[in-house]
Design an enzyme around this catalytic site. Structure first.
Site, PDB file in Angstrom:
ATOM      1  N   TYR A  29      67.000   7.559  52.585  1.00 48.07           N
ATOM      2  CA  TYR A  29      67.203   7.718  54.028  1.00 48.07           C
ATOM      3  C   TYR A  29      67.423   9.184  54.386  1.00 48.07           C
ATOM      4  O   TYR A  29      68.385   9.531  55.059  1.00 48.07           O
ATOM      5  CB  TYR A  29      68.411   6.894  54.498  1.00 48.07           C
ATOM      6  N   TYR A 157      71.958  -6.657  55.984  1.00 43.99           N
ATOM      7  CA  TYR A 157      71.074  -5.735  55.257  1.00 43.99           C
ATOM      8  C   TYR A 157      70.503  -6.486  54.057  1.00 43.99           C
ATOM      9  O   TYR A 157      71.262  -7.081  53.282  1.00 43.99           O
ATOM     10  CB  TYR A 157      71.821  -4.478  54.772  1.00 43.99           C
ATOM     11  N   ASP A 258      71.985 -13.922  49.984  1.00 42.70           N
ATOM     12  CA  ASP A 258      71.738 -12.632  49.354  1.00 42.70           C
ATOM     13  C   ASP A 258      73.069 -12.130  48.788  1.00 42.70           C
ATOM     14  O   ASP A 258      73.905 -11.602  49.515  1.00 42.70           O
ATOM     15  CB  ASP A 258      71.166 -11.669  50.400  1.00 42.70           C
ATOM     16  N   LYS A 287      72.031  -5.296  41.982  1.00 43.64           N
ATOM     17  CA  LYS A 287      73.079  -4.269  41.919  1.00 43.64           C
ATOM     18  C   LYS A 287      73.929  -4.332  40.643  1.00 43.64           C
ATOM     19  O   LYS A 287      73.543  -3.740  39.651  1.00 43.64           O
ATOM     20  CB  LYS A 287      73.913  -4.308  43.205  1.00 43.64           C
TER      21      LYS A 287
HETATM   22  C1  LIG Z   1      71.255  -3.173  48.097  1.00 48.56           C
HETATM   23  C2  LIG Z   1      70.922  -4.487  48.694  1.00 48.56           C
HETATM   24  C3  LIG Z   1      69.605  -4.981  48.690  1.00 48.56           C
HETATM   25  C4  LIG Z   1      68.440  -4.181  48.152  1.00 48.56           C
HETATM   26  O1  LIG Z   1      68.554  -3.925  46.799  1.00 48.56           O
HETATM   27  P1  LIG Z   1      67.749  -2.676  46.139  1.00 48.56           P
HETATM   28  O2  LIG Z   1      68.016  -2.815  44.681  1.00 48.56           O
HETATM   29  O3  LIG Z   1      68.326  -1.446  46.756  1.00 48.56           O
HETATM   30  O4  LIG Z   1      66.321  -2.853  46.495  1.00 48.56           O
HETATM   31  C5  LIG Z   1      69.376  -6.217  49.248  1.00 48.56           C
HETATM   32  N1  LIG Z   1      70.390  -6.956  49.762  1.00 48.56           N
HETATM   33  C6  LIG Z   1      71.666  -6.521  49.765  1.00 48.56           C
HETATM   34  C7  LIG Z   1      72.750  -7.397  50.307  1.00 48.56           C
HETATM   35  C8  LIG Z   1      71.977  -5.275  49.240  1.00 48.56           C
HETATM   36  O5  LIG Z   1      73.244  -4.833  49.278  1.00 48.56           O
END
Ligand SMILES: *Cc1c(COP(=O)(O)O)cnc(C)c1O
Length: 437
Positions: A29, A157, A258, A287
């Site tokens: 970003y 997000y 997610d 992550k």
């Molecule tokens: C960081 C994140 C993503 C994307 O993961 P990347 O490994 O950066 O592509 C998707 N969803 C959530 C909730 C996240 O925190």
């Protein structure tokens, strides 16, 4: 040349590298050339990053939620080295390997019972793409292609690829930049703030109204459970997640959770969904999956989702990354999970929660601060005005801490292995940054 004994680099070499970086290398970003020169990290160990000049910073960000055990972790280093002695990679089409199978076994046993099938992706964003694709293929396989929209909430997000961006918060995700190319999903207002807040019946009614109004075109519901991360670091009451689970059941649509940020204990429960005692039909992890060692994520789904997709047109899930189930990443992910479970992670996270709560007490009274909130190993200071990133970073670095604010948020999610002393440094840095506004 890095002098490994000192973890130090000559100032001239450091300056040369930083100058090239600034001119030629994109950062997240960011414009290019960059507006602010990034710090040059030459090594990291425990919870500390070593900069080129030898300075050490406590990593208050866990490298964006990932490095839950810190850096140069003996068990994780050993897992990578062991796997390197076998093979760093092999394609996953037509082949399989013990590292992937071992990780899949762990994920199936660690996630809620209905989740039994594992798709390995190479980043969180791709895991969410795969989740969305699963929901779409599920309805195509059932002969209902008009069910192609997702219900989500504002403030979310889910990653940076186009499928994901379309379910990110429309304002933070800058939907206006891409409005002509993004899929149009159904957005409910953001969940009311506050993990402990009394659930708002009117909000739940609004979720129900939206789900009913769009029932014939919805392919699924997607949210981050209990904690919205990069969309605003907002915590919400588990009751809203239960309401979404009920709506998914009522309308017969998959619930996609997610857990990429919330997974592996960060919120005080192993999964964010555990706060509401619900299970997803499709779940994304990433992550912290590899303890921050390598890029890997996974999308899990139920037997039902997998069998419907597999019985549909083409008889396959149409996704297959080149580096799917990379053995090095899979091996270190299994080692990270084993390490997490071998320790009392719940106690570690509770201790961090108590320390962040105590260390940030009173910050809400600072003139520039709008709100202070802590959940599990996540501490957030929300400011009234957008912060100057370089200023906040500078103040934190003066306190020996690495923080990376965005928008109106100065926040920390420390490695679980931080000592009480490390945590004091982190909260002092946060407090000082908030005071300096
Ligand atoms: C960081 C994140 C993503 C994307 O993961 P990347 O490994 O950066 O592509 C998707 N969803 C959530 C909730 C996240 O925190």
């Amino acid at each position: 040349m890095i002098d490994l004994r000192l973890g130090r680099m000559s100032p001239a070499e450091a300056a040369r590298l930083r100058a090239f970086d600034r001119e030629h290398v994109w950062h997240p970003y960011a414009p290019l050339p960059g507006a602010v020169e990034p710090e040059l990290v030459v090594a990291a160990s425990g919870v500390r990053l070593t900069l080129a000049d030898g300075a050490e910073l406590i990593d208050g960000m866990s490298s964006w939620w990932a490095a839950i055990h810190g850096y140069r972790v003996p068990e994780l280093d050993a897992a990578v080295t062991r796997q390197l002695g076998k093979n760093a990679h092999v394609m996953f089409g037509g082949l399989t390997h013990p590292a992937a199978i071992g990780l899949a076994e762990r994920l199936v046993s660690l996630t809620p019972e209905p989740l039994t099938k594992v798709f390995f992706a190479d980043s969180g964003s791709v895991a969410v793409e795969v989740a969305i694709k699963m929901a779409l293929q599920y309805w195509r396989a059932r002969g209902r292609p008009e069910r192609h929209r997702l219900l989500t909430v504002r403030g979310g997000y889910h990653g940076d690829t186009f499928g994901d961006m379309a379910v990110c918060d429309p304002v933070n995700g800058m939907h206006h930049l891409f409005s002509d190319v993004l899929a149009r999903h159904v957005f409910a207002p953001p969940p009311p703030l506050g993990y402990d807040a009394e659930p708002d019946a009117a909000y739940i009614a609004e979720l129900a109204r939206l789900a009913a109004e769009h029932a014939d075109e919805l392919a699924g519901i997607i949210v981050e459970p209990v904690v919205q991360g990069a969309g605003g670091m907002r915590f919400y009451a588990p009751e809203y997640l239960r309401a979404l689970r009920d709506l998914a059941d009522e309308h017969g649509i998959p619930l996609i959770l997610d857990e990429i940020a919330t997974g592996f204990g960060r919120t005080g429960e192993l999964w964010g969904a555990d706060h509401a005692e619900v299970a997803a039909d499709i779940m994304c992890v990433g992550k912290a999956l590899t303890g921050g060692y390598m890029t890997m994520a996974a999308t899990l789904c139920t037997d039902e989702v997998a069998s419907v997709i597999s019985g549909g047109e083409g008889g396959a899930l149409m996704h297959g990354p080149t580096f799917m189930a990379n053995p090095l990443a899979a091996a270190v992910a299994s080692a990270s999970i084993d390490l997490l479970l071998s320790r009392d992670w719940r106690d570690e996270v509770d201790r961090i929660e108590a320390s962040l709560t105590a260390g940030l007490a009173g910050a809400e009274d600072l003139p520039g601060v709008a709100d202070v909130r802590v959940l599990g190993a996540i501490g957030v200071v929300e400011t009234r005005e957008p912060v100057d990133v370089a200023t906040v970073q500078g103040v934190a670095m003066d306190h020996g801490v690495w923080l990376r604010p965005f928008g109106r948020l100065i926040y920390t999610m420390p490695p679980y292995v931080c000592t009480d002393d490390d945590l004091d440094h982190i909260t002092e840095a946060l407090y000082a940054a908030a005071s300096a506004l």
